[in-house]
Design a protein around this motif. Structure first.
Motif, PDB file in Angstrom:
ATOM      1  N   LEU A 191      72.456 100.033  36.089  1.00 50.54           N
ATOM      2  CA  LEU A 191      72.406 101.493  36.341  1.00 50.54           C
ATOM      3  C   LEU A 191      73.552 101.866  38.020  1.00 50.54           C
ATOM      4  CD1 LEU A 191      69.828 103.233  34.369  1.00 50.54           C
ATOM      5  CD2 LEU A 191      72.425 102.647  33.218  1.00 50.54           C
ATOM      6  N   ASP A 192      72.630 101.569  39.168  1.00 51.80           N
ATOM      7  CA  ASP A 192      72.657 101.386  40.248  1.00 51.80           C
ATOM      8  C   ASP A 192      74.108 100.917  40.904  1.00 51.80           C
ATOM      9  OD1 ASP A 192      71.034 103.633  39.885  1.00 51.80           O
ATOM     10  OD2 ASP A 192      69.526 102.685  40.851  1.00 51.80           O
ATOM     11  N   GLY A 193      74.151  99.293  40.403  1.00 55.12           N
ATOM     12  CA  GLY A 193      75.224  98.157  40.587  1.00 55.12           C
ATOM     13  C   GLY A 193      74.632  98.238  42.215  1.00 55.12           C
ATOM     14  N   LEU A 194      72.990  98.087  42.369  1.00 54.43           N
ATOM     15  CA  LEU A 194      73.190  97.515  43.882  1.00 54.43           C
ATOM     16  C   LEU A 194      73.211  95.976  43.651  1.00 54.43           C
ATOM     17  CD1 LEU A 194      69.707  99.180  44.671  1.00 54.43           C
ATOM     18  CD2 LEU A 194      72.039  99.839  45.096  1.00 54.43           C
ATOM     19  N   SER A 195      73.292  95.147  44.783  1.00 55.49           N
ATOM     20  CA  SER A 195      74.138  93.492  44.867  1.00 55.49           C
ATOM     21  C   SER A 195      72.413  92.939  44.989  1.00 55.49           C
ATOM     22  CB  SER A 195      74.153  93.359  46.766  1.00 55.49           C
ATOM     23  OG  SER A 195      73.361  93.246  46.601  1.00 55.49           O
ATOM     24  N   HIS A 196      72.258  91.827  44.648  1.00 51.84           N
ATOM     25  CA  HIS A 196      70.349  91.036  44.296  1.00 51.84           C
ATOM     26  C   HIS A 196      69.841  91.727  45.650  1.00 51.84           C
ATOM     27  CE1 HIS A 196      72.291  88.309  40.665  1.00 51.84           C
ATOM     28  NE2 HIS A 196      72.249  90.060  40.296  1.00 51.84           N
ATOM     29  N   GLN A 197      71.305  90.882  46.497  1.00 47.25           N
ATOM     30  CA  GLN A 197      69.914  91.433  48.025  1.00 47.25           C
ATOM     31  C   GLN A 197      69.803  91.979  48.470  1.00 47.25           C
ATOM     32  OE1 GLN A 197      69.910  88.641  50.202  1.00 47.25           O
ATOM     33  NE2 GLN A 197      67.825  90.003  50.544  1.00 47.25           N
ATOM     34  N   GLN A 198      70.470  93.726  48.023  1.00 49.74           N
ATOM     35  CA  GLN A 198      69.759  95.167  48.266  1.00 49.74           C
ATOM     36  C   GLN A 198      68.542  95.477  46.864  1.00 49.74           C
ATOM     37  OE1 GLN A 198      73.560  96.445  46.592  1.00 49.74           O
ATOM     38  NE2 GLN A 198      73.581  97.522  48.708  1.00 49.74           N
ATOM     39  N   ILE A 199      68.874  94.604  45.785  1.00 48.89           N
ATOM     40  CA  ILE A 199      67.186  94.694  44.673  1.00 48.89           C
ATOM     41  C   ILE A 199      65.964  93.933  45.672  1.00 48.89           C
ATOM     42  CG2 ILE A 199      66.734  94.162  42.608  1.00 48.89           C
ATOM     43  CD1 ILE A 199      69.154  94.826  41.388  1.00 48.89           C
ATOM     44  N   ALA A 200      66.444  92.355  45.975  1.00 46.96           N
ATOM     45  CA  ALA A 200      65.771  92.415  46.740  1.00 46.96           C
ATOM     46  C   ALA A 200      65.260  93.011  47.577  1.00 46.96           C
ATOM     47  CB  ALA A 200      65.729  90.515  46.978  1.00 46.96           C
ATOM     48  N   GLU A 201      65.667  93.598  49.052  1.00 47.37           N
ATOM     49  CA  GLU A 201      64.792  94.072  49.345  1.00 47.37           C
ATOM     50  C   GLU A 201      64.542  95.555  49.446  1.00 47.37           C
ATOM     51  OE1 GLU A 201      68.959  95.599  52.031  1.00 47.37           O
ATOM     52  OE2 GLU A 201      69.000  92.933  52.619  1.00 47.37           O
ATOM     53  N   GLN A 202      64.878  95.625  48.158  1.00 46.17           N
ATOM     54  CA  GLN A 202      64.153  96.959  48.142  1.00 46.17           C
ATOM     55  C   GLN A 202      62.852  97.293  46.985  1.00 46.17           C
ATOM     56  OE1 GLN A 202      66.736  99.821  46.438  1.00 46.17           O
ATOM     57  NE2 GLN A 202      65.522 101.669  45.437  1.00 46.17           N
ATOM     58  N   LEU A 203      62.593  95.723  46.827  1.00 50.49           N
ATOM     59  CA  LEU A 203      61.418  95.602  45.757  1.00 50.49           C
ATOM     60  C   LEU A 203      60.790  94.970  46.691  1.00 50.49           C
ATOM     61  CD1 LEU A 203      62.525  95.504  42.401  1.00 50.49           C
ATOM     62  CD2 LEU A 203      61.658  97.694  43.198  1.00 50.49           C
ATOM     63  N   SER A 204      61.001  94.380  47.941  1.00 45.54           N
ATOM     64  CA  SER A 204      60.175  93.298  48.607  1.00 45.54           C
ATOM     65  C   SER A 204      60.153  91.932  48.115  1.00 45.54           C
ATOM     66  CB  SER A 204      58.782  94.008  48.929  1.00 45.54           C
ATOM     67  OG  SER A 204      59.362  95.642  50.370  1.00 45.54           O
ATOM     68  N   ILE A 205      60.921  91.166  47.076  1.00 49.47           N
ATOM     69  CA  ILE A 205      61.223  90.011  46.602  1.00 49.47           C
ATOM     70  C   ILE A 205      62.177  88.966  46.902  1.00 49.47           C
ATOM     71  CG2 ILE A 205      59.196  91.220  44.416  1.00 49.47           C
ATOM     72  CD1 ILE A 205      62.033  91.306  42.694  1.00 49.47           C
ATOM     73  N   SER A 206      61.878  88.271  46.586  1.00 47.65           N
ATOM     74  CA  SER A 206      63.596  87.417  47.101  1.00 47.65           C
ATOM     75  C   SER A 206      64.263  87.370  45.808  1.00 47.65           C
ATOM     76  CB  SER A 206      62.467  86.102  46.389  1.00 47.65           C
ATOM     77  OG  SER A 206      62.437  85.166  45.022  1.00 47.65           O
ATOM     78  N   ARG A 207      65.447  87.168  46.334  1.00 47.05           N
ATOM     79  CA  ARG A 207      66.650  87.254  45.478  1.00 47.05           C
ATOM     80  C   ARG A 207      66.536  86.221  44.598  1.00 47.05           C
ATOM     81  NH1 ARG A 207      72.501  87.852  46.745  1.00 47.05           N
ATOM     82  NH2 ARG A 207      73.511  86.770  45.944  1.00 47.05           N
ATOM     83  N   SER A 208      66.219  85.224  44.370  1.00 49.32           N
ATOM     84  CA  SER A 208      66.203  84.481  43.236  1.00 49.32           C
ATOM     85  C   SER A 208      64.494  85.102  42.289  1.00 49.32           C
ATOM     86  CB  SER A 208      64.973  82.847  43.626  1.00 49.32           C
ATOM     87  OG  SER A 208      63.831  82.895  44.462  1.00 49.32           O
TER      88      SER A 208
END
Length: 158
Positions: A119-136
């Motif tokens: 929905l927001d079109g965030l990259s995996h890296q951006q999501i990882a940073e926002q949720l404080s979890i790893s990209r994988s």
């Protein structure tokens, strides 16, 4: 098969010129492969995954080419909705309700990963940073959410 993900995204990125487009195609390819592995064994999963992804790239290219050649002034706009259009809108509304129900069954971090991507079109890296979890972990959550929603939608629609 998940260990091919980054490799596939890099491969697709060179063909599509966009990491986000490559990730979208990779997700769709994984979904198709995962759906197929539920019903039958795939002898060469990596090759099958790549072939599926390339087919999706070709389909995407064809759709974009058709959109570019479509003349807007040639399209007729009818203010009244036909019965078929109303039925389609109703079916779409029902599917949306089922999708929301399926998403509600996911863990919050899995659901958030999926929604932030789709929905927001965030990259995996951006999501990882926002949720404080790893990209994988973000990648795994998105694939799991897509598979879960597809399975549940099929169950409920049949």
């Amino acid at each position: 098969m998940e260990h091919y993900y980054r490799e596939l995204v890099s491969f697709l990125c060179t063909r599509l010129g966009s990491r986000q487009a490559a990730e979208d195609v990779a997700h769709d390819a994984y979904l198709r492969v995962l759906e197929r592995t539920d019903s039958q064994h795939i002898e060469h999963p990596r090759a099958f995954l790549y072939r599926t992804a390339l087919n999706l790239v070709v389909d995407r290219h064809r759709r974009n080419r058709v959109r570019q050649t479509e003349q807007l002034d040639g399209l007729e706009v009818d203010a009244s909705c036909s019965g078929q259009e109303l039925q389609q809108a109703f079916q779409l509304d029902q599917r949306l309700t089922l999708m929301q129900r399926a998403l509600g069954e996911l863990s919050p971090v899995c659901r958030d990963s999926f929604l932030l991507r789709k929905l927001d079109g965030l990259s995996h890296q951006q999501i990882a940073e926002q949720l404080s979890i790893s990209r994988s972990l973000v990648e795994k959550h998105i694939v799991n959410a897509m598979k879960h929603c597809r399975v549940r939608m099929r169950e409920w629609e049949s």
